[in-house]
Design a protein around this motif. Structure first.
Motif, PDB file in Angstrom:
ATOM      1  N   PHE A   1      26.081 -13.738  -0.469  1.00  0.00           N
ATOM      2  CA  PHE A   1      26.483 -15.067  -1.387  1.00  0.00           C
ATOM      3  C   PHE A   1      26.455 -14.946  -2.698  1.00  0.00           C
ATOM      4  O   PHE A   1      25.411 -13.513  -2.928  1.00  0.00           O
TER       5      PHE A   1
ATOM      6  N   ARG B   1      14.932   3.717  10.180  1.00  0.00           N
ATOM      7  CA  ARG B   1      14.038   4.443  10.029  1.00  0.00           C
ATOM      8  C   ARG B   1      13.803   5.336  10.057  1.00  0.00           C
ATOM      9  O   ARG B   1      13.729   6.562   9.249  1.00  0.00           O
TER      10      ARG B   1
ATOM     11  N   PRO C   1       7.342   2.070   0.240  1.00  0.00           N
ATOM     12  CA  PRO C   1       6.893   0.520   0.149  1.00  0.00           C
ATOM     13  C   PRO C   1       6.805  -0.456  -0.543  1.00  0.00           C
ATOM     14  O   PRO C   1       6.709  -1.616   0.189  1.00  0.00           O
ATOM     15  N   ASP C   2       7.777  -0.369  -1.166  1.00  0.00           N
ATOM     16  CA  ASP C   2       7.087  -1.587  -1.965  1.00  0.00           C
ATOM     17  C   ASP C   2       9.402  -2.483  -1.735  1.00  0.00           C
ATOM     18  O   ASP C   2       9.884  -3.124  -2.782  1.00  0.00           O
TER      19      ASP C   2
ATOM     20  N   THR D   1      12.924  -1.797   4.596  1.00  0.00           N
ATOM     21  CA  THR D   1      13.875  -1.287   5.159  1.00  0.00           C
ATOM     22  C   THR D   1      14.824  -2.198   5.258  1.00  0.00           C
ATOM     23  O   THR D   1      14.612  -3.696   5.666  1.00  0.00           O
TER      24      THR D   1
ATOM     25  N   ARG E   1      10.264 -15.868   1.563  1.00  0.00           N
ATOM     26  CA  ARG E   1      11.250 -15.513   1.520  1.00  0.00           C
ATOM     27  C   ARG E   1      12.866 -15.995   1.097  1.00  0.00           C
ATOM     28  O   ARG E   1      13.720 -15.859   0.740  1.00  0.00           O
ATOM     29  N   ASN E   2      13.484 -16.976   1.343  1.00  0.00           N
ATOM     30  CA  ASN E   2      14.304 -17.792   1.598  1.00  0.00           C
ATOM     31  C   ASN E   2      13.954 -18.170  -0.666  1.00  0.00           C
ATOM     32  O   ASN E   2      15.531 -17.779  -1.406  1.00  0.00           O
TER      33      ASN E   2
ATOM     34  N   VAL F   1      13.158 -16.137  -2.973  1.00  0.00           N
ATOM     35  CA  VAL F   1      12.800 -15.108  -3.092  1.00  0.00           C
ATOM     36  C   VAL F   1      14.370 -14.236  -3.031  1.00  0.00           C
ATOM     37  O   VAL F   1      14.816 -13.498  -3.836  1.00  0.00           O
ATOM     38  N   VAL F   2      15.083 -14.212  -1.518  1.00  0.00           N
ATOM     39  CA  VAL F   2      16.313 -13.694  -1.769  1.00  0.00           C
ATOM     40  C   VAL F   2      17.148 -14.837  -2.376  1.00  0.00           C
ATOM     41  O   VAL F   2      18.208 -13.928  -3.096  1.00  0.00           O
ATOM     42  N   ARG F   3      17.071 -15.511  -1.627  1.00  0.00           N
ATOM     43  CA  ARG F   3      18.827 -16.172  -1.819  1.00  0.00           C
ATOM     44  C   ARG F   3      18.356 -17.309  -3.406  1.00  0.00           C
ATOM     45  O   ARG F   3      19.491 -17.832  -3.985  1.00  0.00           O
TER      46      ARG F   3
ATOM     47  N   ARG G   1       3.151  -6.890  -0.977  1.00  0.00           N
ATOM     48  CA  ARG G   1       2.530  -7.176  -1.952  1.00  0.00           C
ATOM     49  C   ARG G   1       1.550  -7.665  -1.936  1.00  0.00           C
ATOM     50  O   ARG G   1       0.328  -7.203  -2.946  1.00  0.00           O
TER      51      ARG G   1
ATOM     52  N   ARG H   1       9.531 -10.842  13.544  1.00  0.00           N
ATOM     53  CA  ARG H   1       9.756  -9.062  13.252  1.00  0.00           C
ATOM     54  C   ARG H   1       9.840  -8.200  12.306  1.00  0.00           C
ATOM     55  O   ARG H   1      10.152  -7.815  11.587  1.00  0.00           O
TER      56      ARG H   1
ATOM     57  N   TRP I   1       7.835  -6.506  10.613  1.00  0.00           N
ATOM     58  CA  TRP I   1       7.234  -4.702  10.525  1.00  0.00           C
ATOM     59  C   TRP I   1       8.602  -4.064  10.348  1.00  0.00           C
ATOM     60  O   TRP I   1       8.559  -2.876  10.769  1.00  0.00           O
ATOM     61  N   ASP I   2      10.021  -4.528  11.356  1.00  0.00           N
ATOM     62  CA  ASP I   2      10.891  -3.477  11.288  1.00  0.00           C
ATOM     63  C   ASP I   2      11.462  -3.463  10.294  1.00  0.00           C
ATOM     64  O   ASP I   2      11.979  -2.128   9.818  1.00  0.00           O
ATOM     65  N   CYS I   3      11.234  -3.657   9.457  1.00  0.00           N
ATOM     66  CA  CYS I   3      11.860  -3.678   8.076  1.00  0.00           C
ATOM     67  C   CYS I   3      10.350  -3.276   6.571  1.00  0.00           C
ATOM     68  O   CYS I   3      10.535  -2.963   6.058  1.00  0.00           O
ATOM     69  N   HIS I   4       9.646  -4.465   7.189  1.00  0.00           N
ATOM     70  CA  HIS I   4       8.427  -4.607   5.075  1.00  0.00           C
ATOM     71  C   HIS I   4       7.928  -3.676   6.505  1.00  0.00           C
ATOM     72  O   HIS I   4       7.060  -3.676   7.129  1.00  0.00           O
ATOM     73  N   SER I   5       6.988  -3.436   4.722  1.00  0.00           N
ATOM     74  CA  SER I   5       6.299  -2.162   4.933  1.00  0.00           C
ATOM     75  C   SER I   5       4.720  -2.822   5.279  1.00  0.00           C
ATOM     76  O   SER I   5       4.087  -4.196   4.453  1.00  0.00           O
TER      77      SER I   5
ATOM     78  N   THR J   1       1.787  -1.546   3.766  1.00  0.00           N
ATOM     79  CA  THR J   1       0.892  -1.331   2.878  1.00  0.00           C
ATOM     80  C   THR J   1       2.005  -1.244   1.748  1.00  0.00           C
ATOM     81  O   THR J   1       2.748   0.195   1.485  1.00  0.00           O
TER      82      THR J   1
ATOM     83  N   SER K   1       2.874   0.209  -2.062  1.00  0.00           N
ATOM     84  CA  SER K   1       2.174   1.087  -2.981  1.00  0.00           C
ATOM     85  C   SER K   1       0.947   1.147  -3.627  1.00  0.00           C
ATOM     86  O   SER K   1       0.920  -0.389  -4.358  1.00  0.00           O
TER      87      SER K   1
END
Lengths: 255, 397, 152
Positions: free
Chosen positions: A135, A172, A180-181, A184, C73-74, C76-78, C98, C123, C125-129, C131, C133
């Motif tokens: 979008f 990954r 980490p910030d 992925t 998440r909506n 922030v992302v959208r 964070r 899911r 943790w498939d993408c987010h860390s 911890t 930095s």
């Protein structure tokens, strides 16, 4: 005065709503509406754009690419046809097909423009996405919602700039060291350049711009009259990739 | 007495053949499911698709099968609008073929998704600007319409009563709806600004023309199979009319392709020529599709000649050969021959290579087998109802 | 109308199969309830806080955290809206890594054990860390402390 402004905004909102239903007609009018909004809410209204001076970019330099791909956890998959790219350098004739002539100087031919998502004003990828996972934000950034993407790849077929990549596999294992910030991506979604919206949000310039030691990349707000990018565009003959398609790319080139 | 024994022996043999056929289909489906589970865990990386060519075998099958589904209109229209009685015997076969073909094409879209678990996002977050959204709407509508029509008509037939009056409007609605599914599917391709191979106003007409050849060709073959293995015989006349329809549609389809080729080459615009060069001569040494396209071309012209010459068309052996040729030719032309060159060269001038992998082919065959399983069950029902009603007719006589 | 015995058999078999499938969660998970996990909230980060209060009430977070995360998440992302204003006026970065995980740095304890217990399989943790930095974590905690002192 307040009332007039509000009425203008309401009008603009109405026109934009009309535009979502009749995209091509609405587009013409909403360009005007955008102007109206920008005049009334000047400080917060932005239209981000990038400008590249091709002549300042030395051959072989990869600083912008490494910075972008490092910060955004872009995997490094070294199999032909599998590479994921947010930003890349390609020969001039590939970035600007049919704009090369046989008599230009060899040094011009060797130039490699940096290409990325053009954050079009009229993005075909947004139009075709069946879930609104792609979008366009108010500030012109064409965003991906990785949580919503179903991986149909219609946007890849629609993008005339080759700016998008598909995660055919879990990315990954192919990321050297994960930042980490920044998240992925997962397998099965499409990804692309986001104009570093996460950095803009905290007042930082895009990573590629910050990494360029040669000042070949300039980033700024087109709606701020005195921004550097606006001034350069005013005084130079800049060009864009495939402007004839009507997508209104917001990555400009000079040099 | 003896001939009756032969008949029953023949019937038993057909029963065994039928069972073997069903077991075979289930086995192929099982293999497909096995590889699909692998695809679920490993992602689309087990296919031959890549960053340059992001749609492959699955989406080609989807495109081709939407055409097969739409072609049912070639039976419905003459029968219901022009009262062409000859097709009365086989309209149901066309409708059931349409249902199976839609099921297959939708399944192909689903197996092509990178995140199939999120497929419902298309309904949760509908985007009316996306052609894929409209394709979902028209395909599900078409499936529903044909299921209802098929079911009501065969149930009425089973009970020996006339179909209720309310199906008539539904049947009429199915005619423009069939056109719409293939038009909208063509618009998926024809509305993309950077893909010159697909960016042509003749795309939707071309889709329809080829569909009206490939679908009826498959139907002729299915009728011949039913005659060989079941008690149902469609008769000579409907097949001959279908053959004429195929001939006209195939000629139109070939004409549209030639029109495209003229525009590309006489204008001389490289970005329009390249795709056809890739298909028929190869581009910068990339010749993957060249033999396939020439096979498609030769088969199309051979079939056209067979279908035009009355003596050949009336000979069922030649008719069978022509229909097989049409089906294979258009399966290539409207499948990989349509999808792959759209991606070549890529927007930044890369010439990719796409070769489907084993697992990808296994999944594809699995979906086809599932479609044919549905089709077989429908056709079994059809044959048993027809046998019942014809014996009832004999009794009253 | 006479009902054939075969029909009754068929219906019974069908019902049995249906009940078996419908009862899947019971026989699959075993009939005994499992003991709820005991979660340790004491992480060094939480201990360092002057006021130990999550972004909103603990009761809400226990049952509705997924809704809040989804809303974040909506946003922030959208919508590009990144700052969450808590009911008590404190401000937070709308970020799983964070903000949430800065305090709850024991993801294994805090997230995984409960999710395993309840059979939830998010899911994230498939993408987010797990911890952020060090620099990003420091920034968040500081922000909260500053706001806390400013608010009182």
């Amino acid at each position: 005065m307040v009332d007039i402004n509000r009425r203008l905004l309401l009008k603009a909102a109405g026109i934009s709503a009309f535009g979502t239903i009749f995209p091509s007609v609405g587009y013409l009018i909403s360009a005007h509406a955008q102007e109206v909004i920008s005049k009334n809410t000047a400080p917060s209204a932005k239209r981000w754009a990038m400008l590249m001076d091709i002549s300042k970019c030395p051959a072989g330099c990869r600083d912008c690419i490494d910075a972008c791909h490092g910060i955004h956890n872009v995997p490094l998959i070294n199999e032909p046809g599998q590479e994921i790219r947010w930003i890349q350098k390609v020969p001039f004739s590939n970035a600007f097909p049919s704009q090369e002539n046989p008599y230009s100087d060899i040094s011009l031919k060797k130039r490699e423009p940096v290409i990325m998502c053009n954050h079009c004003s009229n993005p075909p990828c947004v139009r075709v996405c069946p879930t609104q996972a792609t979008f366009k934000r108010k500030d012109g950034i064409v965003m991906m919602d990785y949580h919503r993407c179903i991986g149909c790849r219609f946007c890849i077929a629609a993008c005339p700039y080759g700016a998008r990549s598909m995660n055919f596999r879990n990315p990954r294992p192919y990321i050297g060291s994960i930042n980490p910030d920044f998240p992925t991506r997962t397998k099965g979604v499409v990804e692309k350049c986001n104009f570093c919206e996460e950095r803009l949000a905290v007042g930082l310039p895009p990573a590629c711009v910050a990494a360029c030691r040669h000042k070949a990349l300039i980033f700024g707000d087109l709606l701020a009259g005195e921004s550097e990018i606006r001034t350069i565009l005013r005084n130079n003959n800049a060009f864009r990739r495939r402007p004839e398609l009507g997508t209104e790319p917001h990555v400009f080139y000079t040099g | 007495m003896k001939s009756e024994q032969d008949m029953t022996g023949h019937m038993d043999k057909n029963k065994i053949t039928g069972r073997i056929w069903l077991c075979f289909l289930i086995a192929v489906i099982a293999i497909g499911v096995f590889f699909y589970l692998r695809q679920l865990s490993m992602g689309l990386s087990i296919t031959g698709m890549n960053q340059n060519i992001t749609w492959g075998l699955y989406i080609s099958q989807f495109t081709f099968l939407v055409g097969i589904a739409a072609s049912a209109v070639m039976l419905i229209l003459p029968y219901y609008l022009h009262n062409y009685k000859v097709f009365g015997r086989i309209t149901l076969l066309g409708e059931f073929l349409a249902v199976s073909a839609v099921i297959m094409s939708v399944t192909f879209v689903l197996v092509d998704l990178g995140q199939p678990g999120r497929a419902f996002n298309m309904i949760l977050h509908p985007s009316p600007k996306s052609i894929l959204f409209w394709d979902m709407v028209v395909l599900s509508g078409y499936l529903l319409i044909n299921l209802v029509i098929g079911w009501v008509v065969i149930e009425s037939e089973r009970q020996g009563v006339a179909s209720p009056a309310w199906v008539k409007p539904l049947i009429y609605l199915s005619i423009p709806w069939a056109i719409s599914i293939h038009t909208v599917t063509a618009f998926i391709y024809a509305g993309l600004p950077g893909r010159t191979f697909w960016l042509t106003a003749v795309m939707a007409p071309r889709f329809l023309a080829s569909a009206f050849a490939s679908g009826p060709a498959l139907l002729v073959l299915l009728c011949l199979i039913l005659r060989r293995f079941t008690s149902f015989d469609a008769g000579k006349e409907p097949l001959q009319t279908l053959a004429k329809i195929i001939a006209y549609a195939l000629a139109t389809s070939i004409f549209f392709v030639l029109v495209e080729i003229f525009t590309a080459f006489y204008s001389g615009i490289p970005s329009h020529k390249e795709h056809f060069q890739y298909l028929f001569t190869g581009l910068e040494g990339h010749t993957t599709l060249v033999p396939w396209m020439w096979a498609s071309t030769v088969l199309a012209f051979a079939a056209l000649i067979l279908l035009i010459i009355p003596a050949a068309r009336k000979n069922e052996k030649w008719l069978t050969a022509a229909c097989i040729a049409v089906f294979i030719s258009l399966w290539i032309e409207k499948g990989l021959g349509l999808v792959i060159p759209g991606f070549i060269p890529s927007p930044i001038g890369r010439i990719g290579t796409y070769i489907p992998t084993g697992p990808e082919i296994a999944i594809t065959l699995g979906v086809w087998a599932a479609g044919f399983l549905v089709l077989t069950l429908f056709y079994r029902l059809f044959v048993s109802v027809r046998a019942q009603s014809s014996s009832a007719v004999q009794r009253t006589e | 109308m006479k009902i054939k015995p075969g029909t009754i058999m068929g219906v019974c078999t069908g019902l049995a199969v249906f009940i078996l499938i419908a009862a899947f969660p019971f026989w699959y998970g075993g009939l005994k309830p499992k003991a709820a996990p005991d979660i340790d909230l004491n992480t060094p980060e939480i201990n360092a806080l002057t006021e130990k209060q999550c972004v909103t009430s603990t009761e809400y977070m226990k049952t509705e955290h997924m809704k809040l995360l989804n809303q974040w998440r909506n946003d922030v992302v959208r919508n590009g809206s990144r700052t969450y204003i808590a009911p008590d006026g404190r401000q937070f970065d709308k970020s799983l890594t964070r903000t949430c995980l800065a305090c709850h740095s024991n993801k294994e304890q805090f997230c995984t054990r409960c999710h395993n217990y309840s059979g939830a399989n998010p899911r994230c943790w498939d993408c987010h860390s797990e911890t952020a930095s060090a620099a990003a974590r420091k920034a968040i905690i500081l922000k909260e402390k500053v706001n806390l002192h400013g608010g009182h």
